[in-house]
Design a protein around this motif. Sequence first.
Motif, PDB file in Angstrom:
ATOM      1  N   MET A 105       0.830  -1.192   0.000  1.00  0.00           N
ATOM      2  CA  MET A 105       0.000   0.000   0.000  1.00  0.00           C
ATOM      3  C   MET A 105       0.867   1.245   0.000  1.00  0.00           C
ATOM      4  SD  MET A 105      -2.495   1.312   3.009  1.00  0.00           S
ATOM      5  CE  MET A 105      -2.133   2.983   3.432  1.00  0.00           C
ATOM      6  N   HIS A 106       0.495   2.268  -0.745  1.00  0.00           N
ATOM      7  CA  HIS A 106       1.230   3.511  -0.768  1.00  0.00           C
ATOM      8  C   HIS A 106       0.943   4.295   0.501  1.00  0.00           C
ATOM      9  CE1 HIS A 106       2.422   2.821  -4.849  1.00  0.00           C
ATOM     10  NE2 HIS A 106       1.165   2.647  -5.211  1.00  0.00           N
ATOM     11  N   ARG A 107       1.948   5.079   0.882  1.00  0.00           N
ATOM     12  CA  ARG A 107       1.760   5.962   2.025  1.00  0.00           C
ATOM     13  C   ARG A 107       0.595   6.902   1.774  1.00  0.00           C
ATOM     14  NH1 ARG A 107       3.501  11.138   3.017  1.00  0.00           N
ATOM     15  NH2 ARG A 107       4.739  11.162   1.120  1.00  0.00           N
ATOM     16  N   ARG A 108      -0.198   7.127   2.830  1.00  0.00           N
ATOM     17  CA  ARG A 108      -1.268   8.119   2.686  1.00  0.00           C
ATOM     18  C   ARG A 108      -0.627   9.445   2.307  1.00  0.00           C
ATOM     19  NH1 ARG A 108      -6.299   6.932   4.605  1.00  0.00           N
ATOM     20  NH2 ARG A 108      -6.761   9.138   4.839  1.00  0.00           N
ATOM     21  N   ARG A 109      -1.111  10.031   1.246  1.00  0.00           N
ATOM     22  CA  ARG A 109      -0.487  11.238   0.753  1.00  0.00           C
ATOM     23  C   ARG A 109      -1.548  12.286   0.452  1.00  0.00           C
ATOM     24  NH1 ARG A 109      -0.746   7.139  -2.722  1.00  0.00           N
ATOM     25  NH2 ARG A 109      -1.482   7.495  -4.842  1.00  0.00           N
ATOM     26  N   PHE A 110      -1.148  13.540   0.522  1.00  0.00           N
ATOM     27  CA  PHE A 110      -2.110  14.615   0.344  1.00  0.00           C
ATOM     28  C   PHE A 110      -2.443  14.810  -1.122  1.00  0.00           C
ATOM     29  CE2 PHE A 110      -0.679  15.695   4.577  1.00  0.00           C
ATOM     30  CZ  PHE A 110      -1.878  16.039   5.169  1.00  0.00           C
ATOM     31  N   ILE A 111      -3.735  15.040  -1.391  1.00  0.00           N
ATOM     32  CA  ILE A 111      -4.209  15.360  -2.728  1.00  0.00           C
ATOM     33  C   ILE A 111      -4.813  16.757  -2.664  1.00  0.00           C
ATOM     34  CG2 ILE A 111      -5.908  14.788  -4.505  1.00  0.00           C
ATOM     35  CD1 ILE A 111      -3.654  12.811  -4.403  1.00  0.00           C
ATOM     36  N   SER A 150      -9.869   1.481  -1.203  1.00  0.00           N
ATOM     37  CA  SER A 150     -10.062   1.807  -2.614  1.00  0.00           C
ATOM     38  C   SER A 150      -9.324   0.828  -3.515  1.00  0.00           C
ATOM     39  CB  SER A 150      -9.569   3.228  -2.907  1.00  0.00           C
ATOM     40  OG  SER A 150      -9.609   3.494  -4.296  1.00  0.00           O
ATOM     41  N   GLY A 151      -9.945   0.554  -4.658  1.00  0.00           N
ATOM     42  CA  GLY A 151      -9.302  -0.273  -5.672  1.00  0.00           C
ATOM     43  C   GLY A 151      -8.688   0.537  -6.788  1.00  0.00           C
ATOM     44  N   ARG A 152      -8.603   1.851  -6.629  1.00  0.00           N
ATOM     45  CA  ARG A 152      -8.073   2.720  -7.673  1.00  0.00           C
ATOM     46  C   ARG A 152      -6.925   3.565  -7.149  1.00  0.00           C
ATOM     47  NH1 ARG A 152     -11.031   3.547 -12.233  1.00  0.00           N
ATOM     48  NH2 ARG A 152      -8.999   4.306 -12.949  1.00  0.00           N
ATOM     49  N   GLN A 153      -6.531   4.584  -7.907  1.00  0.00           N
ATOM     50  CA  GLN A 153      -5.339   5.354  -7.585  1.00  0.00           C
ATOM     51  C   GLN A 153      -5.472   6.215  -6.340  1.00  0.00           C
ATOM     52  OE1 GLN A 153      -7.307   5.801 -10.275  1.00  0.00           O
ATOM     53  NE2 GLN A 153      -7.189   7.886 -11.112  1.00  0.00           N
ATOM     54  N   ASP A 154      -6.672   6.325  -5.790  1.00  0.00           N
ATOM     55  CA  ASP A 154      -6.835   7.101  -4.561  1.00  0.00           C
ATOM     56  C   ASP A 154      -6.690   6.244  -3.311  1.00  0.00           C
ATOM     57  OD1 ASP A 154      -9.178   5.723  -5.052  1.00  0.00           O
ATOM     58  OD2 ASP A 154     -10.504   7.324  -4.399  1.00  0.00           O
ATOM     59  N   LYS A 155      -6.212   5.033  -3.436  1.00  0.00           N
ATOM     60  CA  LYS A 155      -6.036   4.164  -2.274  1.00  0.00           C
ATOM     61  C   LYS A 155      -5.075   4.820  -1.281  1.00  0.00           C
ATOM     62  CE  LYS A 155      -4.822  -0.616  -1.045  1.00  0.00           C
ATOM     63  NZ  LYS A 155      -6.179  -1.048  -0.700  1.00  0.00           N
ATOM     64  N   ALA A 156      -5.569   5.037  -0.073  1.00  0.00           N
ATOM     65  CA  ALA A 156      -4.779   5.562   1.048  1.00  0.00           C
ATOM     66  C   ALA A 156      -4.318   7.001   0.858  1.00  0.00           C
ATOM     67  CB  ALA A 156      -3.575   4.664   1.348  1.00  0.00           C
ATOM     68  N   VAL A 157      -4.893   7.744  -0.090  1.00  0.00           N
ATOM     69  CA  VAL A 157      -4.551   9.158  -0.175  1.00  0.00           C
ATOM     70  C   VAL A 157      -5.273   9.914   0.934  1.00  0.00           C
ATOM     71  CG1 VAL A 157      -4.280   9.025  -2.688  1.00  0.00           C
ATOM     72  CG2 VAL A 157      -6.438   9.856  -1.717  1.00  0.00           C
ATOM     73  N   VAL A 158      -4.785  11.106   1.205  1.00  0.00           N
ATOM     74  CA  VAL A 158      -5.450  11.980   2.165  1.00  0.00           C
ATOM     75  C   VAL A 158      -6.310  12.958   1.374  1.00  0.00           C
ATOM     76  CG1 VAL A 158      -5.144  13.697   3.970  1.00  0.00           C
ATOM     77  CG2 VAL A 158      -3.566  11.744   3.810  1.00  0.00           C
ATOM     78  N   GLY A 159      -7.601  12.824   1.501  1.00  0.00           N
ATOM     79  CA  GLY A 159      -8.503  13.686   0.746  1.00  0.00           C
ATOM     80  C   GLY A 159      -9.707  14.080   1.581  1.00  0.00           C
TER      81      GLY A 159
END
Length: 570
Positions: free
Chosen positions: A1-7, A283-292
């Motif tokens: 999993m990618h690090r939660r990151r800001f969008i 999420s199953g898409r590119q927003d997995k674990a993003v901060v939004g």
Amino acid sequence: MHRRRFITLGGTSLCALPILTSTAFTFINKNDSKMPPWLVELVKRNDNSVENLLKFQVSDPKSPDFGGVADGFGILNPHSTSALVQVGGNAVFSPDSKFYKSDELLEKMKLAVLYLLKIQHSDGTIDLLSTNFHSTPDTAFLVKRLAIAYTLIDRSQATFAQSVLTELKKFLLNAGEALVKGGIHTPNHRWVVTAALTRLNGLWPDTRYVDRANEWLGEHIDIDADGQYNEKSTFIYSSLTDRLLITIAAGLDKLELLESVRKNLNMTMYYVHPNGEIVTDASGRQDKAVVGTLENYYYPYRYLAMLDKNGSYSAMCKMIEETAGGKIGGFLDYLLADSTLWEALPPVKALPLNYVKAFPISGLVRIRRNRWDSTLIAKNPVWFTFMKGNAVVQGVRFASSFFGKGQFQTEEVKANGAYFELTQKLEGPYWQPYPKDAIAPDGDWEKMPRTNRPQSEVQHLETNVRIRETKEGMEIEVSTNGTERVPAALEIIFRPGGELKGVTKIEGTKDSWLLAANTGTYTVGSDTISFGPGLALHKNIALRGALSPMDAPTVFLTGFTPFKHTIRFS
């Protein structure tokens, strides 16, 4: 999993959609109603977007790219170019805009449309230069934006409006030829194309548009019992699908589609962190674990709050205004198109702030107690998060160096009384000589599949995680059974920006720490998470088979199997 990151989103959105509230494509607002102050503020922010996009428009008449708009990488593309038409349509329509009925802006918009016509393929499609070419769905994304812009420009009654509309109609009708026969990639693309067809049919009725829309709708809406769509993309595509279904429901008189929107909006109320962020871990898409945040849901909540007189949806709108109000301008065209949305929201009802809620299909359990919350996650190496105000444990992971495959991940989160349980069972076999009658004559290892070899000395490792709520927060107990003396590490990953105390820096690392003391703390502003007790039996945090450390402050608890340790968060 990618690090939660800001969008972060600017004042415009490439996926912003037009709206309607009636059962046919009629334009309710005739620009004779005074806009409320919050909408005026969005209009003024939209002016900034117009000015920014104009800076990137090619103004040299001798250039083959004349009229086109480049992105931040300096690449001319249809999306940036159509964005100028979209935000320009918002501006020339709005009396509070500095560009209201501006002939100069309309001339720039006409040049942008001419550039779109120039780069539009003969089949009516455009390219998404980052990945998709001759793309029907990406054409549909543009059509939805440009169709509402067409209506706004038309209703502005500006002197130069017709010269823009003439060229824009050509582009939209060309695109319609692609939409009636082109294919898609992803589940939401079906509804993108259908909404675009619906929008075109509202402007220029065509039975082919309706027939193709009904063909896609015949596949039924992909919403599950949890209230989530197939892609489980809470930040991007779930809210997009909500907006698309509203457009289709209104334009094709299929109001039954709104029931799927209601189901998703009801679910989303339990996917809200205390600071207004949205849970994206499944999420199953590119927003997995993003901060939004939840700005993408503002229009669906407001639309159905007004339609259903729903106070809970009103409360969600108020919360979004407070936590992400500056970002809802990406959907200004929706709000300009329907003056009924300018009216005051129905009286608010209290939102759920104290609950334990399971979403088994999505593999999530949500626990919230007002100012703090926690998420338990299946099918993900990050299986626990904890948020207390602005202090955030963005993930907990566990790994051992068991045959290079010891990264812990569970298939499901099971409720067991006061606990939630997560389990993993691993085997590490050795392999015997290959059966004599099947040995490859040339000795090629690849011709002798390991699955055909007898196993021996099979090692086993079972990991069990038990999680429960305490009076102050959450408690995690990790235990293993099986092979002994396997190095193991529990990883606590914090969102950057805070201060760690009670921990010891691991030499040679950027931001990795050991917790040997009884309690550590992580503080962001006035919010502090306490965690412990610690365990530090070794310093090996790069276990073979484990995922690489995330680019974030990370505290490790280390030991050996049989590993058994309980850590509490408060």
